[in-house]
Design a protein around this motif. Structure first.
Motif, PDB file in Angstrom:
ATOM      1  N   PRO A 103       0.806  -1.228   0.000  1.00  0.00           N
ATOM      2  CA  PRO A 103       0.000   0.000   0.000  1.00  0.00           C
ATOM      3  C   PRO A 103       0.834   1.270   0.000  1.00  0.00           C
ATOM      4  O   PRO A 103       0.327   2.350  -0.312  1.00  0.00           O
ATOM      5  N   ARG A 104       2.104   1.151   0.340  1.00  0.00           N
ATOM      6  CA  ARG A 104       2.963   2.334   0.336  1.00  0.00           C
ATOM      7  C   ARG A 104       3.283   2.792  -1.080  1.00  0.00           C
ATOM      8  O   ARG A 104       3.654   3.944  -1.296  1.00  0.00           O
ATOM      9  N   TYR A 105       3.099   1.880  -2.041  1.00  0.00           N
ATOM     10  CA  TYR A 105       3.416   2.205  -3.429  1.00  0.00           C
ATOM     11  C   TYR A 105       2.236   2.004  -4.384  1.00  0.00           C
ATOM     12  O   TYR A 105       2.279   2.457  -5.515  1.00  0.00           O
ATOM     13  N   ASP A 106       1.210   1.317  -3.934  1.00  0.00           N
ATOM     14  CA  ASP A 106       0.052   1.024  -4.787  1.00  0.00           C
ATOM     15  C   ASP A 106      -1.225   1.428  -4.051  1.00  0.00           C
ATOM     16  O   ASP A 106      -1.665   0.739  -3.120  1.00  0.00           O
ATOM     17  N   SER A 107      -1.806   2.552  -4.435  1.00  0.00           N
ATOM     18  CA  SER A 107      -2.989   3.077  -3.748  1.00  0.00           C
ATOM     19  C   SER A 107      -4.219   2.203  -3.954  1.00  0.00           C
ATOM     20  O   SER A 107      -5.206   2.328  -3.218  1.00  0.00           O
ATOM     21  N   SER A 108      -4.189   1.308  -4.936  1.00  0.00           N
ATOM     22  CA  SER A 108      -5.342   0.450  -5.208  1.00  0.00           C
ATOM     23  C   SER A 108      -5.260  -0.881  -4.454  1.00  0.00           C
ATOM     24  O   SER A 108      -6.125  -1.742  -4.611  1.00  0.00           O
ATOM     25  N   ALA A 109      -4.228  -1.043  -3.626  1.00  0.00           N
ATOM     26  CA  ALA A 109      -4.046  -2.303  -2.906  1.00  0.00           C
ATOM     27  C   ALA A 109      -5.231  -2.586  -1.992  1.00  0.00           C
ATOM     28  O   ALA A 109      -5.716  -1.703  -1.285  1.00  0.00           O
ATOM     29  N   LYS A 110      -5.689  -3.841  -1.996  1.00  0.00           N
ATOM     30  CA  LYS A 110      -6.816  -4.258  -1.164  1.00  0.00           C
ATOM     31  C   LYS A 110      -6.300  -4.811   0.161  1.00  0.00           C
ATOM     32  O   LYS A 110      -5.369  -5.606   0.188  1.00  0.00           O
ATOM     33  N   ARG A 111      -6.942  -4.392   1.249  1.00  0.00           N
ATOM     34  CA  ARG A 111      -6.558  -4.875   2.573  1.00  0.00           C
ATOM     35  C   ARG A 111      -7.502  -5.988   3.017  1.00  0.00           C
ATOM     36  O   ARG A 111      -8.701  -5.945   2.767  1.00  0.00           O
ATOM     37  N   TYR A 112      -6.945  -6.999   3.657  1.00  0.00           N
ATOM     38  CA  TYR A 112      -7.738  -8.130   4.137  1.00  0.00           C
ATOM     39  C   TYR A 112      -7.869  -8.061   5.660  1.00  0.00           C
ATOM     40  O   TYR A 112      -6.875  -7.843   6.355  1.00  0.00           O
ATOM     41  N   ASP A 113      -9.081  -8.267   6.178  1.00  0.00           N
ATOM     42  CA  ASP A 113      -9.265  -8.405   7.622  1.00  0.00           C
ATOM     43  C   ASP A 113      -8.862  -9.812   8.065  1.00  0.00           C
ATOM     44  O   ASP A 113      -8.227  -9.985   9.104  1.00  0.00           O
ATOM     45  N   THR A 114      -9.261 -10.799   7.277  1.00  0.00           N
ATOM     46  CA  THR A 114      -8.844 -12.185   7.486  1.00  0.00           C
ATOM     47  C   THR A 114      -8.496 -12.796   6.142  1.00  0.00           C
ATOM     48  O   THR A 114      -9.032 -12.381   5.103  1.00  0.00           O
ATOM     49  N   ILE A 115      -7.616 -13.760   6.162  1.00  0.00           N
ATOM     50  CA  ILE A 115      -7.215 -14.435   4.926  1.00  0.00           C
ATOM     51  C   ILE A 115      -6.682 -15.805   5.320  1.00  0.00           C
ATOM     52  O   ILE A 115      -6.164 -15.980   6.433  1.00  0.00           O
ATOM     53  N   THR A 116      -6.813 -16.773   4.443  1.00  0.00           N
ATOM     54  CA  THR A 116      -6.329 -18.118   4.771  1.00  0.00           C
ATOM     55  C   THR A 116      -4.853 -18.251   4.413  1.00  0.00           C
ATOM     56  O   THR A 116      -4.319 -17.508   3.589  1.00  0.00           O
ATOM     57  N   TYR A 117      -4.218 -19.227   5.055  1.00  0.00           N
ATOM     58  CA  TYR A 117      -2.817 -19.519   4.729  1.00  0.00           C
ATOM     59  C   TYR A 117      -2.675 -19.828   3.242  1.00  0.00           C
ATOM     60  O   TYR A 117      -1.742 -19.345   2.573  1.00  0.00           O
ATOM     61  N   ASP A 118      -3.608 -20.634   2.710  1.00  0.00           N
ATOM     62  CA  ASP A 118      -3.508 -21.061   1.322  1.00  0.00           C
ATOM     63  C   ASP A 118      -3.645 -19.886   0.353  1.00  0.00           C
ATOM     64  O   ASP A 118      -3.005 -19.867  -0.693  1.00  0.00           O
ATOM     65  N   GLU A 119      -4.492 -18.900   0.717  1.00  0.00           N
ATOM     66  CA  GLU A 119      -4.618 -17.714  -0.135  1.00  0.00           C
ATOM     67  C   GLU A 119      -3.309 -16.935  -0.167  1.00  0.00           C
ATOM     68  O   GLU A 119      -2.895 -16.447  -1.226  1.00  0.00           O
ATOM     69  N   VAL A 120      -2.669 -16.811   0.995  1.00  0.00           N
ATOM     70  CA  VAL A 120      -1.385 -16.101   1.053  1.00  0.00           C
ATOM     71  C   VAL A 120      -0.352 -16.815   0.186  1.00  0.00           C
ATOM     72  O   VAL A 120       0.395 -16.185  -0.573  1.00  0.00           O
ATOM     73  N   LEU A 121      -0.342 -18.146   0.268  1.00  0.00           N
ATOM     74  CA  LEU A 121       0.611 -18.925  -0.523  1.00  0.00           C
ATOM     75  C   LEU A 121       0.294 -18.841  -2.012  1.00  0.00           C
ATOM     76  O   LEU A 121       1.194 -18.616  -2.841  1.00  0.00           O
ATOM     77  N   TYR A 122      -0.986 -18.979  -2.364  1.00  0.00           N
ATOM     78  CA  TYR A 122      -1.385 -18.987  -3.771  1.00  0.00           C
ATOM     79  C   TYR A 122      -1.129 -17.627  -4.426  1.00  0.00           C
ATOM     80  O   TYR A 122      -0.634 -17.542  -5.549  1.00  0.00           O
ATOM     81  N   LYS A 123      -1.454 -16.559  -3.692  1.00  0.00           N
ATOM     82  CA  LYS A 123      -1.304 -15.208  -4.240  1.00  0.00           C
ATOM     83  C   LYS A 123       0.108 -14.657  -4.039  1.00  0.00           C
ATOM     84  O   LYS A 123       0.404 -13.564  -4.505  1.00  0.00           O
ATOM     85  N   LYS A 124       0.944 -15.416  -3.342  1.00  0.00           N
ATOM     86  CA  LYS A 124       2.329 -15.030  -3.082  1.00  0.00           C
ATOM     87  C   LYS A 124       2.413 -13.629  -2.470  1.00  0.00           C
ATOM     88  O   LYS A 124       3.190 -12.769  -2.893  1.00  0.00           O
ATOM     89  N   LEU A 125       1.571 -13.409  -1.462  1.00  0.00           N
ATOM     90  CA  LEU A 125       1.550 -12.120  -0.785  1.00  0.00           C
ATOM     91  C   LEU A 125       2.793 -11.995   0.084  1.00  0.00           C
ATOM     92  O   LEU A 125       3.107 -12.875   0.875  1.00  0.00           O
ATOM     93  N   ASN A 126       3.480 -10.891  -0.047  1.00  0.00           N
ATOM     94  CA  ASN A 126       4.797 -10.726   0.559  1.00  0.00           C
ATOM     95  C   ASN A 126       4.683 -10.213   1.995  1.00  0.00           C
ATOM     96  O   ASN A 126       5.142  -9.126   2.328  1.00  0.00           O
ATOM     97  N   VAL A 127       4.059 -11.024   2.855  1.00  0.00           N
ATOM     98  CA  VAL A 127       3.909 -10.629   4.251  1.00  0.00           C
ATOM     99  C   VAL A 127       4.865 -11.407   5.147  1.00  0.00           C
ATOM    100  O   VAL A 127       5.367 -10.887   6.136  1.00  0.00           O
ATOM    101  N   MET A 128       5.104 -12.670   4.812  1.00  0.00           N
ATOM    102  CA  MET A 128       6.098 -13.512   5.457  1.00  0.00           C
ATOM    103  C   MET A 128       6.624 -14.443   4.383  1.00  0.00           C
ATOM    104  O   MET A 128       5.990 -14.607   3.343  1.00  0.00           O
ATOM    105  N   ASP A 129       7.756 -15.064   4.634  1.00  0.00           N
ATOM    106  CA  ASP A 129       8.233 -15.994   3.620  1.00  0.00           C
ATOM    107  C   ASP A 129       7.327 -17.223   3.576  1.00  0.00           C
ATOM    108  O   ASP A 129       6.652 -17.556   4.553  1.00  0.00           O
ATOM    109  N   MET A 130       7.292 -17.864   2.445  1.00  0.00           N
ATOM    110  CA  MET A 130       6.355 -18.952   2.214  1.00  0.00           C
ATOM    111  C   MET A 130       6.587 -20.147   3.142  1.00  0.00           C
ATOM    112  O   MET A 130       5.649 -20.842   3.528  1.00  0.00           O
ATOM    113  N   THR A 131       7.838 -20.375   3.516  1.00  0.00           N
ATOM    114  CA  THR A 131       8.134 -21.470   4.450  1.00  0.00           C
ATOM    115  C   THR A 131       7.457 -21.224   5.787  1.00  0.00           C
ATOM    116  O   THR A 131       6.878 -22.144   6.390  1.00  0.00           O
ATOM    117  N   ALA A 132       7.514 -19.989   6.266  1.00  0.00           N
ATOM    118  CA  ALA A 132       6.896 -19.643   7.544  1.00  0.00           C
ATOM    119  C   ALA A 132       5.384 -19.809   7.479  1.00  0.00           C
ATOM    120  O   ALA A 132       4.767 -20.341   8.412  1.00  0.00           O
TER     121      ALA A 132
END
Length: 236
Positions: free
Chosen positions: A171-200
């Motif tokens: 969101p610091r660089y993309d004003s159109s970024a969508k924020r999630y209140d909740t999200i599943t582990y699999d969604e984070v892995l599938y979408k490769k969201l850069n919040v933690m490394d995939m191993t974690a």
């Protein structure tokens, strides 16, 4: 306010300790974080803590093409020890008992990690800081924090970041970024969201460890997060 958890793993970024400085630590920031951690501890919450080393050295991103990755990661592990000792000193100076456990042996500086010793320390009222990640290269401090959280039977892994949750893009660089209140582990892995490394993320999923992402900055940010009053994203 009442805490929502009995035992937490709190992951702080090394960069967060630097404050406005490019490197190193900002004494004012460290003192603020220590005060908040003590406030949570005073609520009766057992606290496990991992601090990254990016304010001192970033192993995988060192940029030194002549340095072996394993060596770079080992230097990064030592950076986490420096931050752990800094936080230990800050906590003890305000009357919050703390022990540092290292995944690498350095008996003159801190205790070698032991599941039994760490568990007993929590029961005895100490904040337990875990340094040196997993003790092996090629693993981030996020993976190390999830590993220790699972071992310590923490109720939640709380990762303090520079943003207030998980977004579809930075969101610091993309004003159109969508924020999630909740999200599943699999969604984070599938979408490769850069919040933690995939191993974690995969390790948290496999062990059913909820992950809370919240903003480190702000007054009482850690206290609010522990009491589920903070704006955050829950990965579960």
């Amino acid at each position: 306010m009442q805490p929502e958890f009995k035992r937490i793993m709190l992951k702080l970024s090394g960069e967060g300790l630097a404050g406005k400085n490019e490197k190193g630590t900002d004494a004012t920031v460290v003192q603020k974080l220590a005060t908040e951690i003590k406030a949570v501890h005073s609520m009766g919450v057992q606290i496990c803590l991992v601090i990254g080393g990016g304010n001192i050295f970033r192993g995988a991103e060192s940029g030194d093409v002549n340095m072996d990755r394993s060596v770079a990661d080992q230097i990064g592990m030592l950076a986490t020890v420096m931050n752990a000792l800094t936080m230990k000193s800050a906590l003890e100076n305000i009357g919050c008992p703390t022990k540092v456990f290292s995944a690498l042996s350095m008996p003159q500086i801190c205790e070698m990690y032991s599941f039994r010793e760490a568990t007993q320390s929590l029961a005895d009222g100490y904040v337990a800081i875990f340094a040196c990640g997993t003790g092996s290269p090629y693993f981030t401090t996020d993976s190390g924090a999830v590993l220790r959280a699972v071992e310590m039977h923490c109720d939640v892994m709380m990762k303090a970041t520079q943003v207030d949750g998980v977004y579809s893009a930075d969101p610091r660089y993309d004003s159109s970024a969508k924020r999630y209140d909740t999200i599943t582990y699999d969604e984070v892995l599938y979408k490769k969201l850069n919040v933690m490394d995939m191993t974690a993320i995969a390790m948290a999923r496999d062990n059913k460890l909820p992950v809370m992402i919240f903003m480190q900055k702000g007054e009482n940010s850690i206290v609010d997060a522990v009491c589920k009053k903070a704006k955050c994203t829950i990965i579960k």
